[in-house]
Write a protein that holds these residues in place. Sequence first.
Motif, mmCIF file in Angstrom:
data_model
loop_
_atom_site.group_PDB
_atom_site.id
_atom_site.type_symbol
_atom_site.label_atom_id
_atom_site.label_comp_id
_atom_site.label_asym_id
_atom_site.label_seq_id
_atom_site.Cartn_x
_atom_site.Cartn_y
_atom_site.Cartn_z
ATOM 1 N N GLU A 1 -12.200 -11.708 22.351
ATOM 2 C CA GLU A 1 -13.091 -10.870 22.923
ATOM 3 C C GLU A 1 -12.833 -9.320 22.265
ATOM 4 O O GLU A 1 -13.720 -8.762 22.171
ATOM 5 N N ASN A 2 -11.691 -9.189 21.938
ATOM 6 C CA ASN A 2 -11.179 -7.881 21.433
ATOM 7 C C ASN A 2 -11.053 -7.839 19.900
ATOM 8 O O ASN A 2 -10.464 -6.658 19.585
ATOM 9 N N GLU A 3 -11.527 -9.019 19.308
ATOM 10 C CA GLU A 3 -11.276 -9.032 17.822
ATOM 11 C C GLU A 3 -12.427 -8.996 17.086
ATOM 12 O O GLU A 3 -13.374 -9.575 17.607
ATOM 13 N N ALA A 4 -12.561 -8.502 15.874
ATOM 14 C CA ALA A 4 -13.987 -8.481 15.104
ATOM 15 C C ALA A 4 -13.700 -9.730 14.477
ATOM 16 O O ALA A 4 -12.785 -10.526 13.816
ATOM 17 N N CYS A 5 -15.058 -10.644 14.620
ATOM 18 C CA CYS A 5 -15.048 -12.144 14.254
ATOM 19 C C CYS A 5 -16.180 -12.282 13.772
ATOM 20 O O CYS A 5 -17.413 -11.821 13.973
ATOM 21 N N ASN A 6 -16.307 -13.138 12.517
ATOM 22 C CA ASN A 6 -17.522 -13.846 11.856
ATOM 23 C C ASN A 6 -17.565 -15.252 12.592
ATOM 24 O O ASN A 6 -16.638 -15.946 12.085
ATOM 25 N N PHE A 7 -18.205 -15.553 13.525
ATOM 26 C CA PHE A 7 -18.654 -16.952 13.832
ATOM 27 C C PHE A 7 -19.561 -17.709 12.984
ATOM 28 O O PHE A 7 -20.768 -17.238 12.991
ATOM 29 N N TYR A 8 -19.204 -18.663 12.432
ATOM 30 C CA TYR A 8 -20.118 -19.707 11.654
ATOM 31 C C TYR A 8 -20.248 -20.884 12.567
ATOM 32 O O TYR A 8 -19.493 -21.651 12.855
ATOM 33 N N VAL A 9 -21.591 -21.000 12.834
ATOM 34 C CA VAL A 9 -21.900 -22.143 13.702
ATOM 35 C C VAL A 9 -22.739 -23.119 13.018
ATOM 36 O O VAL A 9 -23.709 -22.900 12.299
ATOM 37 N N LEU A 10 -21.972 -24.249 13.011
ATOM 38 C CA LEU A 10 -22.246 -25.570 12.192
ATOM 39 C C LEU A 10 -22.934 -26.599 12.826
ATOM 40 O O LEU A 10 -22.536 -26.913 13.781
ATOM 41 N N GLN B 1 -25.541 -14.742 22.129
ATOM 42 C CA GLN B 1 -25.530 -13.439 22.217
ATOM 43 C C GLN B 1 -26.218 -12.771 23.429
ATOM 44 O O GLN B 1 -25.987 -11.747 23.887
ATOM 45 N N ALA B 2 -27.357 -13.149 24.185
ATOM 46 C CA ALA B 2 -27.747 -13.083 25.325
ATOM 47 C C ALA B 2 -26.549 -12.920 26.550
ATOM 48 O O ALA B 2 -26.673 -11.995 27.459
ATOM 49 N N GLN B 3 -25.735 -13.843 26.402
ATOM 50 C CA GLN B 3 -24.718 -14.202 27.567
ATOM 51 C C GLN B 3 -23.526 -12.852 27.079
ATOM 52 O O GLN B 3 -22.908 -12.425 28.045
ATOM 53 N N PHE B 4 -23.091 -12.943 25.879
ATOM 54 C CA PHE B 4 -21.912 -12.167 25.387
ATOM 55 C C PHE B 4 -22.485 -11.149 24.577
ATOM 56 O O PHE B 4 -22.465 -11.456 23.354
ATOM 57 N N GLN B 5 -22.723 -10.115 24.954
ATOM 58 C CA GLN B 5 -23.111 -8.902 23.949
ATOM 59 C C GLN B 5 -21.904 -8.078 23.473
ATOM 60 O O GLN B 5 -21.494 -6.967 23.915
ATOM 61 N N ASN B 6 -21.273 -8.612 22.365
ATOM 62 C CA ASN B 6 -20.224 -8.220 21.782
ATOM 63 C C ASN B 6 -20.506 -7.749 20.507
ATOM 64 O O ASN B 6 -20.691 -8.605 19.439
ATOM 65 N N PRO B 7 -20.382 -6.358 20.224
ATOM 66 C CA PRO B 7 -20.626 -5.795 18.900
ATOM 67 C C PRO B 7 -19.703 -6.260 17.748
ATOM 68 O O PRO B 7 -20.055 -6.053 16.700
ATOM 69 N N LYS B 8 -18.443 -6.699 18.235
ATOM 70 C CA LYS B 8 -17.540 -7.078 17.233
ATOM 71 C C LYS B 8 -17.606 -8.506 16.782
ATOM 72 O O LYS B 8 -17.188 -8.817 15.728
ATOM 73 N N HIS B 9 -18.885 -8.992 17.222
ATOM 74 C CA HIS B 9 -18.949 -10.799 16.829
ATOM 75 C C HIS B 9 -20.307 -10.758 15.990
ATOM 76 O O HIS B 9 -21.500 -10.288 16.589
ATOM 77 N N LYS B 10 -20.034 -11.342 14.881
ATOM 78 C CA LYS B 10 -21.451 -11.707 14.265
ATOM 79 C C LYS B 10 -21.433 -13.056 14.115
ATOM 80 O O LYS B 10 -20.482 -13.915 13.977
ATOM 81 N N PHE B 11 -22.740 -13.873 13.825
ATOM 82 C CA PHE B 11 -23.027 -15.021 13.911
ATOM 83 C C PHE B 11 -23.871 -15.517 12.880
ATOM 84 O O PHE B 11 -24.824 -14.943 12.356
ATOM 85 N N THR B 12 -23.503 -16.521 12.315
ATOM 86 C CA THR B 12 -24.041 -17.308 10.883
ATOM 87 C C THR B 12 -24.359 -18.686 11.159
ATOM 88 O O THR B 12 -23.296 -19.257 11.589
ATOM 89 N N ALA B 13 -25.556 -19.035 11.238
ATOM 90 C CA ALA B 13 -25.879 -20.258 11.291
ATOM 91 C C ALA B 13 -25.925 -21.168 9.991
ATOM 92 O O ALA B 13 -26.184 -20.880 8.950
ATOM 93 N N ILE B 14 -25.034 -22.440 9.939
ATOM 94 C CA ILE B 14 -25.015 -23.228 8.837
ATOM 95 C C ILE B 14 -25.709 -24.513 9.418
ATOM 96 O O ILE B 14 -25.113 -25.273 10.078
ATOM 97 N N SER B 15 -26.775 -25.074 8.821
ATOM 98 C CA SER B 15 -27.496 -26.395 8.975
ATOM 99 C C SER B 15 -27.320 -27.076 7.911
ATOM 100 O O SER B 15 -27.463 -26.855 6.502
#
Length: 300
Positions: free
Chosen positions: A26-35, A77-91
């Motif tokens: 929650e308190n860290e800047a993160c790139n989340f890659y959702v695969l 993103q609707a449930q957790f509005q955290n500006p420190k977190h970015k999300f990238t989709a990988i299909s």
Amino acid sequence: MKNILLPTDFSANAWNAARYAIELFENEACNFYVLNTYTPHIAHSRFMAANVSDGQIEDSARRQSEEGLTNFISGIQAQFQNPKHKFTAISSFSMLVDEIREVVDDYNIDLVIAGTKGASSLDEVFMGSNTVRIIKAVKRCPVLAVPQHFKFKTPDEIAFATDFNRFYTESELKPLLDMALTFNAVIRIVHVQHKISALTELQKFNLGMLRKYLNGVEHYVHTVSELNSISKTLEVFSNELDIHLLAMLHYQHSYMENITRELVVKRVAFHTQIPLLVIPELGMCSSLKSRKEESSLISE
């Protein structure tokens, strides 16, 4: 920024693992890659419509994967509005474990967080076959397996299971240390013995080095007798001490290897209801990763 990989099949346990990951960092800047990986089932039948091609089936599966990822990320993103977190989709049209290995390398992943559910209908069965395959396959970063119904708890009590038979490198212990320092956690080193006996000189040396690495982190050593199996012993230990995270190194003859063998040979279930952090042999990999990053910076 931390690079976190979240494999998903859009199930409830994958969603729960994503929630855990977001709350954990929650308190860290993160790139989340959702695969999400897909391998469309192609029915080879003489009754199959002649105008339905393999390509059409693959296109349909790809669209379902991409739409599923869009909805999954939108829900997060609707449930957790955290500006420190970015999300990238990988299909990806690929097998799950193969693609995870590639993504870990290509995106410099620091941690894989996966939801787990056993192959049987029993909810308490923790280590499913996919989880075991991911743990065995990923060699360059830790894997954090989150049980299906586990609700986030700050991991201020961490168990580190080891037999002291192997020397640990500082890079291998870094994920454990990072967790302890981030959450001001107590580390409980747990040594499971089939029969209680004194440590060998090698074990004493490795324990001494481990305590040296943990200098500055509150830690205790617990020696416990094995109860039927290592997995059962760690389950009881975790319950009795209210452990919030169980960590193990994965190498030849390690507890983690023994547990995965127990699951297959003895057909026992790993009933622990807490997240499991599995750290591979990172010594050499970590050094190679650092050199790769340095040369990349120089070339820039």
